[in-house]
Design an enzyme around this catalytic site. Structure first.
Site, PDB file in Angstrom:
ATOM      1  CG  ASP A  19      -2.241   0.969   1.364  1.00 60.49           C
ATOM      2  OD1 ASP A  19      -1.403   1.720   0.607  1.00 60.49           O
ATOM      3  OD2 ASP A  19      -3.210   0.722   1.507  1.00 60.49           O
ATOM      4  CB  SER A  58      -6.688   2.138   0.023  1.00 61.20           C
ATOM      5  OG  SER A  58      -5.309   2.808  -0.043  1.00 61.20           O
ATOM      6  CG  ASP A  89      -7.315  -0.320   5.695  1.00 65.61           C
ATOM      7  OD1 ASP A  89      -8.089   1.232   6.001  1.00 65.61           O
ATOM      8  OD2 ASP A  89      -6.328  -0.038   6.358  1.00 65.61           O
ATOM      9  CB  THR A 114      -5.742  -2.709   0.174  1.00 64.08           C
ATOM     10  OG1 THR A 114      -5.511  -1.285  -0.192  1.00 64.08           O
ATOM     11  CG2 THR A 114      -5.700  -3.435  -0.785  1.00 64.08           C
ATOM     12  NE  ARG A 170     -10.645   3.973   2.761  1.00 67.30           N
ATOM     13  CZ  ARG A 170      -9.630   4.101   3.165  1.00 67.30           C
ATOM     14  NH1 ARG A 170      -8.570   5.131   1.765  1.00 67.30           N
ATOM     15  NH2 ARG A 170      -8.460   3.629   3.696  1.00 67.30           N
ATOM     16  CD  GLU A 226      -3.247  -3.892   2.470  1.00 66.99           C
ATOM     17  OE1 GLU A 226      -3.061  -2.064   2.076  1.00 66.99           O
ATOM     18  OE2 GLU A 226      -4.032  -4.053   3.022  1.00 66.99           O
ATOM     19  CG  ASP A 238      -1.631   4.230   2.715  1.00 65.93           C
ATOM     20  OD1 ASP A 238      -1.183   5.287   1.892  1.00 65.93           O
ATOM     21  OD2 ASP A 238      -1.921   4.296   3.915  1.00 65.93           O
ATOM     22  CE  LYS A 239      -3.868   1.626   6.987  1.00 61.22           C
ATOM     23  NZ  LYS A 239      -4.616   2.463   6.359  1.00 61.22           N
ATOM     24  CG  HIS A 261      -1.082   8.834   5.028  1.00 65.02           C
ATOM     25  ND1 HIS A 261      -1.798   9.304   3.899  1.00 65.02           N
ATOM     26  CD2 HIS A 261      -1.887   7.521   4.890  1.00 65.02           C
ATOM     27  CE1 HIS A 261      -2.184   9.291   3.533  1.00 65.02           C
ATOM     28  NE2 HIS A 261      -2.529   7.950   3.771  1.00 65.02           N
ATOM     29  CG  ASP A 297      -2.495   1.724  -2.623  1.00 69.60           C
ATOM     30  OD1 ASP A 297      -1.377   1.825  -2.857  1.00 69.60           O
ATOM     31  OD2 ASP A 297      -3.703   1.546  -1.982  1.00 69.60           O
ATOM     32  CG  HIS A 298      -1.823   5.095  -3.419  1.00 67.37           C
ATOM     33  ND1 HIS A 298      -1.316   6.026  -2.736  1.00 67.37           N
ATOM     34  CD2 HIS A 298      -2.824   4.385  -2.789  1.00 67.37           C
ATOM     35  CE1 HIS A 298      -1.849   5.116  -1.027  1.00 67.37           C
ATOM     36  NE2 HIS A 298      -2.621   4.572  -1.595  1.00 67.37           N
ATOM     37  CG  HIS A 345      -2.825   8.521  -0.719  1.00 67.71           C
ATOM     38  ND1 HIS A 345      -3.935   7.385  -1.123  1.00 67.71           N
ATOM     39  CD2 HIS A 345      -1.820   8.537   0.400  1.00 67.71           C
ATOM     40  CE1 HIS A 345      -4.259   7.714  -0.169  1.00 67.71           C
ATOM     41  NE2 HIS A 345      -3.193   6.621   0.365  1.00 67.71           N
TER      42      HIS A 345
END
Length: 577
Positions: free
Chosen positions: A56, A110, A167, A169, A180, A329, A334-335, A338, A376-377, A428
């Site tokens: 992610d 995501s 979550d 994804t 989501r 995943e 990602d987390k 951030h 994913d991004h 992102h």
């Protein structure tokens, strides 16, 4: 002693690449032409198994930062050495009133990106495997997912994440909802139509839907979501146990104790919310966190399994003759991006690569398995040239917040975060990201594709026919037929098998061939043929049963026959009592 001095003392083999001293001015690249090797890796056949590994927020920037830190600038992860690599676009849509012309959203979250590969269709931010609509709270059309299609075809399915399993994804693989955030029954304020108590009854929260989809292996965080009461009263976890006989586990030891799905599917919930990253945080600051000697510290993850542990267990439980689909995943990349946490993000790139190695070990014995690794991004981490946030002598700036770590090479690496103010959640970005693959139809990820293209590849596209003519520079005259080269063949089988299994179930033999018209498997003992099986031109996987009880050494001979001759490969197998 600096780590690059240690490397200088002797070359370190990483992923098949000889890595020399970091101070030597030599290229880390390859020398031989790789055309023939890549050609042999191409298989147009549909995959029997699919393992999709997602990092992610994992783009080339964080992969590079993680590689520098873990292996050095000349190192290579397993994901760097997959035979087929491409770039993937990740844009989504915005809500709108014209269903034929939704606006483009260049930077997606995501939910729509995971929905893209899961369904083959674009959607809007926060939407889970459901089409766009006029507003966030207005539901769209539910789109079937790859996981659901594999399930409907009688194959086993798995869904693994280091985030809450509800979550975005992991949710996109096996649920459908307009937002989501509607992860559990208590989180349904903006998804009222989907509540099971609604009239007409909806599909429920994401947690409920993942259970109702009877996914064989569900592993990750999110225990608090499954502790929530359903509209009918019992918790989601109790509902899963009573309705579908889910076996619930909450520690690595308990997961290790599960050896089959005979008693029911598996629901592993190893944390109340997200699971613990591999490394303790190193959070970027305006003044610059860390320094030239800073290294990442391993976190205490208690009783939680690693991503590789969960991947290994999932594959072992899902393995069967019909095939399976597994999504894995590594969510904390990602987390932690951030949170401007470089160590946390680096650690989960390594977790992703370790999970890939587990998948590759399985693929080595089951070549009809497609492995895809992607994100994913894109995200906010950038490697920059100075260690602070002020303008240096060259005019370069570090960013709004930076952090510096000492890499494997022994040198400092500074990363910057500039998509949000310090202390705020980084955003992102809209850049294309990497996608890489190996196995059947893996060549479909090359070039620049969109993430929705993965949907058809994972389901298996209609196989194309590989060319058999020689290159244009060596074409014969029109009066002469093009000479066909000899076939190539590869074979993988177990080294040991019990006599009972050999007679009842059979020995699994996986083959792949090129330039052949037929592939024949022969099982021989002491010059006596015990069993044979003929496959198609590309080979495949077969269970070869031997009717007579035997023990000791057998030989499995695979012969590929084509216009250019034959090719033979043999493997030895020991039959035990």
């Amino acid at each position: 002693m600096r780590r690059k001095t240690l490397v200088a003392a002797g070359a370190l083999a990483l992923g098949g690449l000889a890595i020399g001293s970091a101070v030597q001015a030599v290229s880390p690249g390859f020398t031989d032409d790789r055309s023939a090797t890549l050609a042999k890796a191409i298989s147009p056949e549909k995959p029997r198994n699919v393992i999709l590994l997602i990092g992610d927020g994992t783009d080339d920037s964080i992969i590079t930062a993680a590689r520098n830190y873990e292996l050095g600038a000349k190192g290579r992860f397993a994901l760097d050495e997959l035979p087929f690599t491409g770039a993937m676009t990740t844009f989504g849509l915005k809500t709108g009133t014209d269903p034929n012309d939704y606006p483009i959203n260049y930077v997606s979250d995501s939910a729509p990106t995971a929905s893209g590969w899961s369904t083959g269709k674009k959607t809007v931010d926060s939407r889970i495997s459901q089409g766009p609509s006029a507003s966030d709270t207005a539901p769209g059309t539910d789109y079937d997912t790859v996981l659901e299609k594999y399930k409907a075809a009688g194959k086993r399915t798995g869904n693994v994440s280091t985030a809450e399993i509800t979550d975005a994804t992991p949710a996109a693989a096996g649920s459908h909802i307009n937002l989501r955030e509607c992860q559990g029954p208590a989180n349904m304020a903006k998804c009222g139509y989907a509540k099971k108590s609604a009239v007409p009854a909806g599909k429920g929260s994401i947690a409920e839907q993942l259970v109702d989809n009877k996914i064989d292996v569900l592993l990750g965080g999110g225990a608090a979501r499954y502790a929530q009461a359903t509209d009918a009263g019992p918790s989601v976890l109790d509902y899963a146990k009573s309705t579908y006989s889910y076996q619930a586990v909450d520690t690595k030891t308990a997961l290790d104790g599960v050896t089959s799905l005979d008693k029911g599917p598996i629901l592993g919930l190893f944390a109340s919310a997200n699971m613990t990253p591999r490394y303790e945080p190193l959070t970027a600051t305006p003044a610059g966190a860390g320094g030239p000697t800073t290294t990442c510290k391993t976190a205490d993850r208690g009783t939680q399994p690693s991503l590789a542990d969960m991947t290994d267990k999932a594959i072992k439980l899902l393995d069967n003759d019909k095939g399976f689909f597994l999504q894995v995943e590594s969510a904390m990349v990602d987390k932690q991006e951030h949170a401007s946490d470089i160590c946390g993000a680096i650690g989960d790139v390594l977790e992703l690569d370790n999970a890939l190695k587990v998948a590759q070990a399985y693929q080595a014995k089951h070549p009809d398995t497609l492995i895809i690794v992607t994100g994913d991004h894109a995200h906010s981490t950038q490697i920059v040239g100075n260690g602070g946030t002020t303008t240096d002598a060259t005019g370069a700036t570090g960013g709004k917040a930076t952090a510096t770590v000492k890499t494997f090479d022994g040198d400092p690496m500074t990363v910057a975060y500039s998509t949000a103010a310090p202390g705020s959640s980084q955003s992102h970005t809209g850049s294309q990201i990497r996608v890489a693959a190996s196995g059947p139809q893996a060549a479909n990820v090359t070039g620049t594709i969109d993430q929705t293209d993965l949907f058809s590849t994972m389901l298996g596209r209609t196989p194309s026919k590989l060319p058999t003519t020689t290159p244009p520079t060596a074409q014969p005259t029109p009066q002469q037929p093009a000479p066909a080269g000899a076939p190539v063949v590869a074979v993988v089988t177990d080294k040991k098998i019990s006599a009972k299994t050999l007679t009842k179930k059979g020995l699994r033999v996986s083959t792949s061939a090129g330039g052949a018209t037929s592939v024949r498997i022969t099982v021989v003992k002491g010059g006596r043929t015990l069993a044979t099986k003929t496959l198609g031109a590309r080979g495949g996987t077969a269970e070869i049963r031997v009717k007579t009880r035997v023990k000791g050494a057998l030989k499995v001979v695979v012969t590929a026959t084509g216009p250019g001759g034959t090719a033979t490969k043999a493997r030895s197998v020991t039959v035990t009592r």
